[in-house]
Enzyme design. Sequence first.
Site, mmCIF file in Angstrom:
data_model
loop_
_atom_site.group_PDB
_atom_site.id
_atom_site.type_symbol
_atom_site.label_atom_id
_atom_site.label_comp_id
_atom_site.label_asym_id
_atom_site.label_seq_id
_atom_site.Cartn_x
_atom_site.Cartn_y
_atom_site.Cartn_z
ATOM 1 N N THR A 94 -1.702 8.093 1.110
ATOM 2 C CA THR A 94 -1.388 7.164 0.016
ATOM 3 C C THR A 94 -2.348 5.967 -0.014
ATOM 4 O O THR A 94 -2.954 5.665 -1.042
ATOM 5 C CB THR A 94 0.057 6.643 0.191
ATOM 6 O OG1 THR A 94 0.894 7.770 0.353
ATOM 7 C CG2 THR A 94 0.507 5.850 -1.010
ATOM 8 N N ALA B 206 -12.388 11.464 7.162
ATOM 9 C CA ALA B 206 -11.751 12.410 8.088
ATOM 10 C C ALA B 206 -10.277 12.534 7.739
ATOM 11 O O ALA B 206 -9.588 11.522 7.570
ATOM 12 C CB ALA B 206 -11.899 11.912 9.528
ATOM 13 N N LYS C 53 0.395 -1.725 11.170
ATOM 14 C CA LYS C 53 1.155 -2.810 11.825
ATOM 15 C C LYS C 53 1.793 -2.357 13.130
ATOM 16 O O LYS C 53 1.873 -3.129 14.084
ATOM 17 C CB LYS C 53 2.224 -3.357 10.876
ATOM 18 C CG LYS C 53 3.250 -2.333 10.414
ATOM 19 C CD LYS C 53 3.009 -1.833 9.015
ATOM 20 C CE LYS C 53 3.833 -0.599 8.739
ATOM 21 N NZ LYS C 53 3.985 -0.298 7.336
ATOM 22 N N GLU D 221 -5.564 -7.239 7.174
ATOM 23 C CA GLU D 221 -4.805 -7.901 6.098
ATOM 24 C C GLU D 221 -3.685 -6.999 5.558
ATOM 25 O O GLU D 221 -2.595 -7.480 5.232
ATOM 26 C CB GLU D 221 -5.766 -8.274 4.961
ATOM 27 C CG GLU D 221 -5.133 -9.053 3.836
ATOM 28 C CD GLU D 221 -4.595 -10.404 4.276
ATOM 29 O OE1 GLU D 221 -5.385 -11.304 4.573
ATOM 30 O OE2 GLU D 221 -3.356 -10.552 4.336
ATOM 31 N N VAL E 127 0.379 -6.630 7.059
ATOM 32 C CA VAL E 127 1.543 -7.494 6.814
ATOM 33 C C VAL E 127 1.603 -7.839 5.326
ATOM 34 O O VAL E 127 0.645 -8.386 4.775
ATOM 35 C CB VAL E 127 1.449 -8.816 7.628
ATOM 36 C CG1 VAL E 127 2.705 -9.655 7.416
ATOM 37 C CG2 VAL E 127 1.233 -8.542 9.099
ATOM 38 N N GLY F 81 1.548 -5.953 2.663
ATOM 39 C CA GLY F 81 0.778 -5.115 1.725
ATOM 40 C C GLY F 81 -0.357 -5.886 1.066
ATOM 41 O O GLY F 81 -1.304 -6.314 1.726
ATOM 42 N N GLY G 277 10.352 6.954 -2.667
ATOM 43 C CA GLY G 277 9.189 6.947 -1.777
ATOM 44 C C GLY G 277 8.881 5.585 -1.165
ATOM 45 O O GLY G 277 7.772 5.337 -0.721
ATOM 46 N N ASP H 277 10.087 -2.247 11.399
ATOM 47 C CA ASP H 277 8.862 -2.487 10.613
ATOM 48 C C ASP H 277 8.662 -4.002 10.398
ATOM 49 O O ASP H 277 7.554 -4.521 10.581
ATOM 50 C CB ASP H 277 8.987 -1.748 9.264
ATOM 51 C CG ASP H 277 7.791 -1.988 8.351
ATOM 52 O OD1 ASP H 277 6.693 -1.493 8.673
ATOM 53 O OD2 ASP H 277 7.951 -2.679 7.332
ATOM 54 N N LYS I 264 5.585 -6.692 11.921
ATOM 55 C CA LYS I 264 4.817 -7.651 11.110
ATOM 56 C C LYS I 264 5.067 -9.084 11.588
ATOM 57 O O LYS I 264 4.161 -9.916 11.614
ATOM 58 C CB LYS I 264 5.197 -7.479 9.633
ATOM 59 C CG LYS I 264 4.844 -6.079 9.092
ATOM 60 C CD LYS I 264 5.541 -5.783 7.763
ATOM 61 C CE LYS I 264 5.203 -4.392 7.249
ATOM 62 N NZ LYS I 264 6.033 -3.975 6.121
HETATM 63 N N1 HSE Z 1 8.065 0.692 4.612
HETATM 64 C C1 HSE Z 1 7.371 -0.545 4.380
HETATM 65 C C2 HSE Z 1 8.257 -1.373 3.451
HETATM 66 C C3 HSE Z 1 6.028 -0.256 3.753
HETATM 67 O O1 HSE Z 1 9.322 -0.896 3.030
HETATM 68 O O2 HSE Z 1 7.928 -2.500 3.157
HETATM 69 C C4 HSE Z 1 4.958 -1.220 4.021
HETATM 70 O O3 HSE Z 1 4.808 -1.637 5.331
#
Ligand code: HSE
Length: 436
Positions: A13, A43, A105, A129, A132, A134, A187, A201, A205
């Site tokens: 993605t 790759a 991250k 960058e 954290v 996006g 998604g 997650d 960050k």
């Molecule tokens: N799964 C993460 C979110 C994606 O929901 O923010 C980006 O790190």
Amino acid sequence: MTPIRIGLLGIGTIGSGTYEVLNRNLDEITRRVGRPLVITRVADLDLDLAKQVTNGDVELTNDAHTVTRDPDIDIVIELIGGYTIARDLVLDAIANGKHVVTANKALLAMHGNEIFSAAHEKHVMVAFEAAVGGGIPIIKALREGLVANRIEWIAAIINGTTNFILSEMRDRGIDFQTALDEAQEKGYAEADPTFDIEGVDAAHKLALMAAMAFGIPIHFDKVHTEGITTIEQADIRYAERLGYRLKLLAITRKRAEGVELRVHPTLVPEGRLIANVEGVMNAVLVEADAVGSTLYYGAGAGSHPTASAVIADLVDVARLITADPGERVPHLAFQPDQLSDTPILLMDDVETSYYLRMRLADQPGVLADVTKILGDQGVSISAALQVEPSEQESAADFVVITDTTTERAIRTAIASIEGLSSSFAEVIWLRMERLS
Ligand code: HSE
């Protein structure tokens, strides 16, 4: 103008977004950098996908090490994810004198101290960058824009999936599982949604931001991490009646005694801008001594928003490639030999306000018992709400918001309240931040 030659590891993605945006805006980007940025090798294990995205315009391989060791490559972009193969490849690229750009991250939260130290020794850069927030340039802000300040605290919504789930639960009255299913269908969630919904997650960050804010090493293992899986509609509604919204906040605060590092569901006054960040959007609120509050808002995930941050890093590296390594922006904002060993505080020592929901017998003297327990722990009540029980009920919900206190005091008080014969259920409790 000699081009900067780039090897891309992983064309999923974010990788395909990076390829598309870089090629779409190449003229403009070249005018800004002064040299063209060209992805010369890609790759990926899925060569058909790589061929489809690149139209066969670049050399493809399923062996990423041939890219990290290619003498003609200047910068390696790591977009594979995870922390096993990605760690090997990033360290291999550094060992071969390549600059690295990564959105990973998890990798940096787990192995950043080792990776940055290897990069420092080899005089190469590791730019991150996109790791954290996006597309939000928060690393740039913390490392450069706010460099004049002492940063006091950061409170951030840095996981779009959980923010989407909490927004849907509040707007539509749906339960956690239904909202999670929708987030997965759209998604938004990570491949393993546990990392999103359990707060991991966001903790990845937060550990990176705290290091840059306070000049400390990356302490992912010391982040107190709670997710949103146990959040109930009732608490979202009571919070709303009292003027608060529930958000999964990642919070770090520097105190005289040490640094607070915590991710947990948090009540936020509904008037604050950050309380109104909805859906998958991210926002980072930074309080600093000279500038005051600054708020950074934008898309925290997604192919093109994240590509925007990856390409910003490519441009930074391209611009700095000729600078004296000692003069470059340090990876974690502070010079590597200037990191401090400020302690990370235990959760018991954290100071904040609390929301408590109790299920109490509807009989005389019960509220007096509860308020005495809170008073004995030095906990002051800031707001209270009792919902009148229906005729069939012998118990009532009693909701309290406290003034600032310690987590130790509130835990002790909760244990005593739960021990009352008039308390019919576990006390539901959430932390609250006034962010003023
Ligand atoms: N799964 C993460 C979110 C994606 O929901 O923010 C980006 O790190």
